[in-house]
Design a protein around this motif. Structure first.
Motif, PDB file in Angstrom:
ATOM      1  N   MET A 173      36.957  41.759  42.864  1.00  0.00           N
ATOM      2  CA  MET A 173      36.955  40.525  41.928  1.00  0.00           C
ATOM      3  C   MET A 173      36.277  41.201  40.467  1.00  0.00           C
ATOM      4  O   MET A 173      35.583  42.271  40.973  1.00  0.00           O
ATOM      5  CB  MET A 173      35.661  39.740  42.056  1.00  0.00           C
ATOM      6  CG  MET A 173      35.956  38.345  41.423  1.00  0.00           C
ATOM      7  SD  MET A 173      34.716  37.245  42.599  1.00  0.00           S
ATOM      8  CE  MET A 173      35.588  36.765  44.061  1.00  0.00           C
ATOM      9  N   SER A 174      37.026  40.685  39.633  1.00  0.00           N
ATOM     10  CA  SER A 174      36.202  41.618  38.320  1.00  0.00           C
ATOM     11  C   SER A 174      35.500  40.558  37.346  1.00  0.00           C
ATOM     12  O   SER A 174      34.860  39.866  37.722  1.00  0.00           O
ATOM     13  CB  SER A 174      37.789  41.392  37.124  1.00  0.00           C
ATOM     14  OG  SER A 174      38.012  40.058  36.889  1.00  0.00           O
ATOM     15  N   VAL A 175      34.414  41.357  36.257  1.00  0.00           N
ATOM     16  CA  VAL A 175      33.731  40.868  35.428  1.00  0.00           C
ATOM     17  C   VAL A 175      34.632  39.618  34.824  1.00  0.00           C
ATOM     18  O   VAL A 175      33.794  38.619  35.209  1.00  0.00           O
ATOM     19  CB  VAL A 175      33.592  41.244  34.464  1.00  0.00           C
ATOM     20  CG1 VAL A 175      31.904  40.953  33.217  1.00  0.00           C
ATOM     21  CG2 VAL A 175      32.854  42.930  35.079  1.00  0.00           C
ATOM     22  N   ASN A 176      35.157  39.119  34.756  1.00  0.00           N
ATOM     23  CA  ASN A 176      36.033  38.213  33.900  1.00  0.00           C
ATOM     24  C   ASN A 176      35.874  36.889  34.569  1.00  0.00           C
ATOM     25  O   ASN A 176      35.997  35.985  34.300  1.00  0.00           O
ATOM     26  CB  ASN A 176      37.341  37.958  33.430  1.00  0.00           C
ATOM     27  CG  ASN A 176      38.292  36.676  32.952  1.00  0.00           C
ATOM     28  OD1 ASN A 176      37.470  36.559  32.041  1.00  0.00           O
ATOM     29  ND2 ASN A 176      39.347  36.627  33.194  1.00  0.00           N
ATOM     30  N   ALA A 177      35.681  37.131  36.446  1.00  0.00           N
ATOM     31  CA  ALA A 177      36.295  35.685  37.540  1.00  0.00           C
ATOM     32  C   ALA A 177      34.401  35.850  37.410  1.00  0.00           C
ATOM     33  O   ALA A 177      34.149  34.968  37.391  1.00  0.00           O
ATOM     34  CB  ALA A 177      36.286  36.761  39.105  1.00  0.00           C
ATOM     35  N   LEU A 178      33.614  36.513  37.073  1.00  0.00           N
ATOM     36  CA  LEU A 178      32.360  36.150  37.286  1.00  0.00           C
ATOM     37  C   LEU A 178      32.022  35.546  36.482  1.00  0.00           C
ATOM     38  O   LEU A 178      30.894  34.312  36.211  1.00  0.00           O
ATOM     39  CB  LEU A 178      30.790  37.336  37.614  1.00  0.00           C
ATOM     40  CG  LEU A 178      30.135  37.841  37.196  1.00  0.00           C
ATOM     41  CD1 LEU A 178      29.436  36.873  38.222  1.00  0.00           C
ATOM     42  CD2 LEU A 178      29.535  39.051  37.093  1.00  0.00           C
ATOM     43  N   SER A 179      32.388  35.993  34.276  1.00  0.00           N
ATOM     44  CA  SER A 179      32.006  35.007  33.988  1.00  0.00           C
ATOM     45  C   SER A 179      32.575  33.315  34.132  1.00  0.00           C
ATOM     46  O   SER A 179      31.440  32.488  33.858  1.00  0.00           O
ATOM     47  CB  SER A 179      32.871  35.861  32.778  1.00  0.00           C
ATOM     48  OG  SER A 179      32.364  35.125  31.712  1.00  0.00           O
TER      49      SER A 179
END
Length: 154
Positions: A1-7
């Motif tokens: 999972m990416s930082v984009n998904a976290l954001s």
């Protein structure tokens, strides 16, 4: 999972916190205006938002643990620690902005919750006092033709 998904998950959580703040302010307006009839509805709406917020927080925690693992960090890392560990300055800034917004929302929500609790306790106390006053009214005697809710004799 990416930082984009976290954001993305952080944005969802922030939206729900904004909605919670709105619902608490709505409840406060009802309490202040004496519209106690609708306070129960407001409380149910707050509970609904809180349930959605719990789900969003869990989703965010999962995304955080994935990003932490990708960065070689422990799964229970804080958002501040994640932001500091992210390599790209743009993502570091985004995560720090999310963190600041979450802190601000939490502070506002805590203040609203405390104020509303005070109003609710006051309303409950007033209702109990009113009921106690009604219960302590003397029963009607033969000359006043029975009990009365309001004293109309002068």
């Amino acid at each position: 999972m990416s930082v984009n998904a976290l954001s993305t998950r952080l944005w969802r959580e922030r939206e729900l916190l904004d909605l919670l703040q709105f619902k608490l302010e709505e409840q406060q307006l009802l309490l202040v205006s004496g519209k106690s009839r609708w306070v129960g509805h407001a409380a149910r709406e707050i509970e609904t938002v809180l349930e959605k917020l719990r789900e969003a927080s869990l989703s965010r925690a999962v995304a955080s643990s994935w990003v932490a693992a990708e960065l070689g960090m422990p799964e229970d890392v804080t958002l501040a620690q994640l932001a500091a560990a992210v390599n790209e300055p743009a993502w570091r800034e985004v995560l720090n902005q999310h963190l600041q917004a979450l802190r601000t929302s939490a502070s506002s929500i805590t203040a609203l919750r405390d104020t509303n609790s005070t109003y609710l306790r006051s309303a409950q106390r007033a209702a109990q006092e009113s009921l106690a006053a009604l219960d302590s009214e003397p029963s009607g005697s033969a000359e006043d033709n029975g009990p009365r809710l309001l004293d109309t004799k002068l």
